[in-house]
Design an enzyme around this catalytic site. Structure first.
Site, PDB file in Angstrom:
ATOM      1  N   GLY A 113      -8.357   1.018 -11.816  1.00  0.00           N
ATOM      2  CA  GLY A 113      -7.108   0.407 -12.168  1.00  0.00           C
ATOM      3  C   GLY A 113      -6.196   0.655 -11.028  1.00  0.00           C
ATOM      4  N   CYS A 114      -5.030   0.038 -10.929  1.00  0.00           N
ATOM      5  CA  CYS A 114      -4.099  -0.006  -9.824  1.00  0.00           C
ATOM      6  C   CYS A 114      -3.394   1.511  -9.936  1.00  0.00           C
ATOM      7  CB  CYS A 114      -3.315  -1.061  -9.771  1.00  0.00           C
ATOM      8  SG  CYS A 114      -2.492  -1.533 -10.862  1.00  0.00           S
ATOM      9  N   HIS A 115      -2.746   1.508 -11.227  1.00  0.00           N
ATOM     10  CA  HIS A 115      -1.984   2.818 -11.371  1.00  0.00           C
ATOM     11  C   HIS A 115      -2.776   4.041 -11.464  1.00  0.00           C
ATOM     12  CE1 HIS A 115       1.697   0.607 -12.745  1.00  0.00           C
ATOM     13  NE2 HIS A 115       0.923  -0.102 -13.406  1.00  0.00           N
ATOM     14  N   SER A 117      -5.684   4.669  -9.890  1.00  0.00           N
ATOM     15  CA  SER A 117      -6.181   4.962  -8.443  1.00  0.00           C
ATOM     16  C   SER A 117      -5.018   6.056  -8.021  1.00  0.00           C
ATOM     17  CB  SER A 117      -6.249   3.675  -7.740  1.00  0.00           C
ATOM     18  OG  SER A 117      -7.339   3.027  -8.144  1.00  0.00           O
TER      19      SER A 117
END
Length: 309
Positions: A113-115, A117
Site C-alpha cells: 500500500g502507498c501509506h 510503503s
C-alpha cells in the site's frame, strides 16, 4: 517479448502501469475490448495467456481473478489489499532485507500500500539495525494527493462545485482501522500497530510520511539512524538523503510523477522525525508494481520508470 495483462486497467493504478509499459519495446500488452472488460471468460483467457498479470482491482475482485489463473507459469502482481499479509505471497517491497530474492522467485506478489510503503521504509531498517525495539509504540501521519482515492475521489476533487468544500486537508481513517495497518505492523517488524493519521489534500499526486520518535525510545541518535538508512538502502528505488529541507518546508508533492522514494531523519536529538517522500501512484503503487515485474524478469529494476539517477 513478455506478454502482460492489466486486469483493471481503467483505474488510476492500472492507467499508470499501462502508460509506463506502453513505451517499452520488450512488453506486449494484452488488451480486451470495452464490452469484454468485465467478462469472466475473456478475462480468464487473457490471464492465462499472460506471462505477467497486474491486478488493479478491489479486494474481492482481485481474489476472483487469482482463482481464474490456472497457468503455473503466470506471475500475478496484485495491487489490492487482498494478499498483503498472506504468507503464501511475496510482499512486493524489494528494498526490505531478503525480499528481493523472494520476489524474484515468486509467482504471487502482493504490491504494498502507498501509506504502508512510506512507513515501512522508515521503521523496518531501524528494527533490523537494533535501533528501535519491535515493541515500540509509534505514531504516523501521512499526507497524500487525492489521486490515491481512485476515480471517485478524483472526480470529487476536480468538480468545480466542490472546490470550497475540499480545498482544505482532510483527516480520514479516523476509527484507527485503516486497511494498511496490518502490513504496516507485520512488514515493519512491529508487535503493535501504530497510531495512524492519513490526510488527503487538494493536490493530485505525491506523498509524505512522517514518524515522530523520542530519543529515549531509541538505541541511538540521529547520526545512527542516518548511518542505518545509508547502509540499508544500497540498492533499489529507495534512497537515503541527509536533508530534505526546502527553505524550512518539505513538500508532499515534490516527487509527483516519479517512481522512487527518499527517506531522511530530521528534527533534533530529543525529538526526531523520520520522513519519506514519494508519489502515491509511483513507488506507492504503479511504479512499485513495475519494479517487481522487472525483478521477476531479471531486468534492471529501474527499467521503464521515472527515477532520479
Amino acid at each position: 517479448m513478455t506478454n502482460v495483462f492489466i486486469d483493471g486497467s481503467a483505474g488510476t493504478t492500472g492507467l499508470r502501469i499501462r502508460e509506463r509499459l506502453s513505451e517499452r519495446k520488450d512488453i506486449s500488452l494484452i488488451g480486451l475490448p470495452e464490452e469484454k472488460r468485465k467478462d469472466a471468460a475473456a478475462r480468464k483467457e487473457a490471464i492465462n495467456d499472460a506471462d505477467i498479470v497486474f491486478l488493479c482491482l478491489p479486494d474481492d475482485a482481485a481474489k476472483e481473478s487469482v482463482a481464474l489463473c490456472e497457468n503455473p507459469c503466470t506471475v500475478v502482481i496484485d495491487t489490492s489489499t487482498a494478499h498483503r499479509v498472506n504468507d503464501e505471497w511475496a510482499y512486493g517491497f524489494p528494498e526490505l532485507r531478503g525480499q528481493r530474492e523472494k520476489i524474484a522467485s515468486s509467482k504471487r506478489i502482493a504490491n504494498p500500500g502507498c501509506h504502508a510503503s512510506g512507513f515501512i521504509a522508515l521503521v523496518a531498517p531501524l528494527i533490523a539495525c537494533g535501533l528501535l525495539k519491535k515493541e515500540a509504540r509509534l505514531s504516523c501521519f501521512s499526507l497524500t494527493g487525492y489521486s490515491g482515492g481512485g476515480k471517485k475521489m478524483i472526480a470529487d476533487y476536480e468538480a468545480p462545485e466542490n472546490k470550497a468544500r475540499l480545498e482544505a486537508p482532510r483527516l480520514y481513517g479516523i476509527t484507527q482501522k485503516h486497511k494498511h495497518l496490518a502490513e504496516m505492523t507485520k512488514d515493519s517488524g512491529l508487535s503493535t500497530p501504530p497510531h495512524f493519521c492519513p490526510i488527503v489534500s487538494s493536490y493530485y499526486a505525491g506523498m509524505e510520511v512522517t514518524v515522530p520518535v523520542f530519543r529515549d525510545d531509541l538505541e541511538g541518535g540521529m547520526e545512527d539512524i542516518a548511518a542505518c538508512y545509508a547502509k540499508y538502502y544500497q540498492k533499489g528505488l529507495v534512497k537515503f538523503v541527509p536533508a530534505m529541507d526546502e527553505n524550512g518546508f518539505i513538500s508532499a508533492g515534490s516527487f509527483a510523477g516519479r517512481d522512487d522514494m527518499q527517506v531522511s531523519v530530521i528534527g533534533n536529538e530529543e525529538r526526531i522525525l523520520l520522513v519519506s517522500r514519494f508519489d502515491n501512484l509511483g513507488k506507492g503503487a504503479s511504479g512499485a508494481a513495475i519494479q517487481n515485474m522487472n525483478i521477476v524478469l531479471g531486468l534492471d529494476e529501474k527499467s521503464g520508470l521515472q527515477v532520479e539517477e
